[in-house]
Write an enzyme that holds these catalytic residues in place. Sequence first.
Site, mmCIF file in Angstrom:
data_model
loop_
_atom_site.group_PDB
_atom_site.id
_atom_site.type_symbol
_atom_site.label_atom_id
_atom_site.label_comp_id
_atom_site.label_asym_id
_atom_site.label_seq_id
_atom_site.Cartn_x
_atom_site.Cartn_y
_atom_site.Cartn_z
ATOM 1 N N GLU B 54 0.827 -1.200 0.000
ATOM 2 C CA GLU B 54 0.000 0.000 0.000
ATOM 3 C C GLU B 54 0.865 1.255 0.000
ATOM 4 O O GLU B 54 0.651 2.168 -0.801
ATOM 5 C CB GLU B 54 -0.916 -0.009 1.239
ATOM 6 C CG GLU B 54 -1.745 1.251 1.381
ATOM 7 C CD GLU B 54 -1.961 1.619 2.845
ATOM 8 O OE1 GLU B 54 -2.965 1.168 3.409
ATOM 9 O OE2 GLU B 54 -1.120 2.334 3.419
ATOM 10 N N ASP B 111 -5.614 -4.134 -2.227
ATOM 11 C CA ASP B 111 -5.591 -2.679 -2.441
ATOM 12 C C ASP B 111 -4.183 -2.214 -2.817
ATOM 13 O O ASP B 111 -4.020 -1.321 -3.645
ATOM 14 C CB ASP B 111 -6.145 -1.920 -1.233
ATOM 15 C CG ASP B 111 -5.296 -2.058 0.016
ATOM 16 O OD1 ASP B 111 -4.598 -3.084 0.143
ATOM 17 O OD2 ASP B 111 -5.334 -1.147 0.858
#
Lengths: 721, 339
Positions: B54, B111
């Site tokens: 991330e 993500d």
Amino acid sequence: MPVKPILVAVAVSGVAFYTLGRYGHDIASPQLAQPMIQPAQAQVPQQPPQPPAGVATTPVDTAQAPADPNRPAATPQQPPPKIDETALRYFAGQGDTRRYEAELARLRALYPEWRPPTDLSSQGQTGDAELERMWRLFAEGKYGEVRAAIVQRGSADPNWRAPADLAAQLDTAEARQRLVNASDARQWEQVIRLGTETPAMLTCASVDALWRVAEAFVQTGKPERARDAYAYVLTNCTNPAERVGTLQKALATLPENLVEALLGQERQNEFASIRDEIARRHIGKAADDPAQKATPAEIQRIEALANAAATPDDAILLGFYTLHHEEPAKAVTWFQTALGRDGGAKAAEGAVLALGATRNYQEAETLGARWLEAGAANRKAYLDAVTALLTQEPPPRLDRTVIERIVRTVGQDKYAPGAGALGWYAYNAGQITPAGTWFDTALSWDRGYEPAAYGLALVRERQRDQAGLRTLVAEWGGRSQRIADVLNPRRARSVPPTGGQRDMRQRPLAGPADEPAERRPAAIIRAGRDNPAAREAGPAAEPARQAAAPRVGGDCGGGSSGAAALQRGWCLLNLKRPVAAAAAFEVARRGGNAQVVADAAAGLAYAKMQQGLTTEAMVAASAANLPPARRKELSTLLLAEQFYAQYDAKDFNGALVTLSERRRLAPETTDLMLMRGWSYYNLGRYQDAERIFETLYKVNKSPEALSGLTTIRDVTKRNIQ
Amino acid sequence: MRRVFAAMAVVFLGLAPGARAAVPADAWALYRQKFVTSEGRVVDDLNGGISHSESQGYGLLLACLADDRATFARIFAFTRTELLIRDDGLAAWRWDPKASPHVTDINNASDGDLLIADALACAGRRWAMPAHSAAARQIATSLAKVALRQHAGQTWLMPGAAGFSEKDRTDGPVVNPSYWVFEAFPILAKLTGDQRWMQVQASGLKLLDDLAKRRMPAPEWLSVKAEPKPAEGFPAQFGYNAIRIPLYLLRAGLGDKARLAPFRQAWAAGTAVVDVVSGKPVEPLPDAGYRILSASIACAIEGTPIPAELKTFQPTAYYPSTLHLLALSMLGERYPQCL
């Protein structure tokens, strides 16, 4: 030998290629889009780019493959390619020998006609400070910074391109680092993919990368591909340590037939240590499995090493090999050699086993006794040796101290064959009642131990205890012919004594539980049954005294003297009449000399224990003026009893305290350790419990420990995240 | 024809990360100095100084939005060499400077992969680097393979390749609504031609709209086995992960008033971690990087001016600072009047 990039073979031609493997096409000059593929193809850099081959190709030494028809001949007519020597000059200027050598090798592989410049320091400086900085960053392994510097300069000066050499070296260095990371994370497909995409990194300059690719091939079930990668190193690379390292890797990961082929690439006996390892491996396997044999050459090889060495390992290896290949005398010598070289517990275990196998049981006992605390295997070897020692015929005369430590060890480990052997020892010495007690004890530790049941049957017969005998035969007759035969004297007597002996020795072999005792050549005499030569003064009196067992034979008798009462007490105790026994011991305590009083106190403690009256047993024991060793033994027993009482009452903390007390007196037995684990478990101390169960499981793979571990994991199983 | 029209619409509406930098250079310089190392590692300072897919993804995206090619190259060199090492081509999610090897969890986080792919696509377009576009496509294809799941007629984005499905959990599938990086879906759909990315966008919007009807801000982890509800074993909170949701919606131009209503409501008394059942704040989030999220919603919906102190960027910790820059770039691009 020039260094060659390797085109790593990919077993599966359908491997997907990830374009992530190459990066920077946009900024590099067009010919850089051509990966550093085989030197044969890269000889003329202007040649149109060729895709990395996705087909299986064996790494080859291209310098030795001039017959390749596809190889463009480097004819004199062609203009000599312009060689980028920037990196070479930079590394030379920096005195970075390792990188200089690698770059030199790389250029030589690419351009066989090329000769390195002799004027490295004086000429060829780029005069480009920024580029020099990039090379410096590269040499320091700061690849991200090099990338940033290249992009920055390209943005400022749209006409500027990173030198092809720098771009190629950067790609290679990053790919190598990525390969190392992928390999550390056991992402084998990624490792193979990277090796395939950037074969330029797979050179003798980074044999480690080659090893990792080979390991990836092994891990993905392609050992032949791994063999090819190792073979590439052996064909092309010269570093002696890396060559031997390559064989070591191969030996550790490949099937032996593939290793054999690699050994054929040996130069000047460089793989002697590998051949030693292979010989050791074969001998080790054969030592574990007597059905296998090592070759005489292998044995000789390791014998020579073992004789020349000052270390014990090879001697131990040969000791076990000879022990299991019917040369126990040689084994004794090897193990004694190993012990002389601080061979430790393993050498001691082997020596005890070998002495046992050569029937030197007393020596085995003496040696084994010194290693009892070294581990489970040492205790087992000792117990087997003493089991054989005790069941010799005629029974050997043993020192009281020897008997005492045998009894102690057998008792600590609750080793049923050991108790059975003590039974036979007493029986063969004509001490029928103690023999019965020992057989009883053996059965209480292992209900299925037939030799003890048989011994007990003979004892019952000698005692004319028909009821007891019938009970035994009812329980065992269906399983053991010889026990059934005890009730059928006619049939038994029809068997000649020698046949009877053989019968006794061999029949129990059917049951695995008695293997340690029965493996020994010595056995119990059946003749003793027909020849009840009284040897009451014989050695069997000793174990009887040591155990929680009676010391008199025959009926329990009467008499009011202290000595008579004491004798009656032991007798009653043996008959499982603890209340009457306790009363007899009480009488003895009041009316005997100091020895009798002390013995009676001990007897009283045992009697109370037999009644389950732990506390009273402790009182009795503490009141007695016992010799220290005896007191210690009794306390150890009592504390164990107390522990179980507390555990059953769910007083787990108290139980653990008791165990700790007991541990000050004697090592914890495996069953108590197990209970310690469960105590922790019941207190919710899962980590402590787990530690105990794990230790136990490591030591003897016991299913109880495993079930402890499973239970804990079930209870502590957490949800993900 | 329709495709051409759509492409024109994209250009005219300014949806493409355009020629001009969307993250102010000075703000980006402050961020870069504090959180990006020379080797290209983006450091999560409050989380033991580790990095993850991330943080690397955010770093790449911000570098692209700030038009900083050099830093992008640096961060990508690190990301590719250290994290993009999985067999499936996705990123290992956790990298610890104190551990050896540094990758301490080889699992991916969807993500992180989405952010990296989105940023690579951004770089490919902005700087005309087809290799970056190809890398983005590769990650998108791999991620689609392992993380897109059909369930009850919808396409869901699983949080990772392993651990959240019906097989793994009794209340599975479990999803994390804050993993829907909405701005990435149309880009990945276009790059790969895989329309499931648009279906994922639709499932995410429907999920948020359903929650909005129930006046519930999105909890971090949701079981979508049946009627969506907070997943077992996780706090039912609108927490640190989920606070990105309104930002992602606004960045993608999907910030409808009704859809954003529960978030406004949750933060009526100030930005905070909020219990989704009681609606009560659990822990205040006073950092400017969090407050600007609330202020952005207010300005986007009602034109409420952004407080002046939030318009200038001062780096604090990695996470709120990242959100701060993403919010500023979003406002600059979509709501210039708010600045």
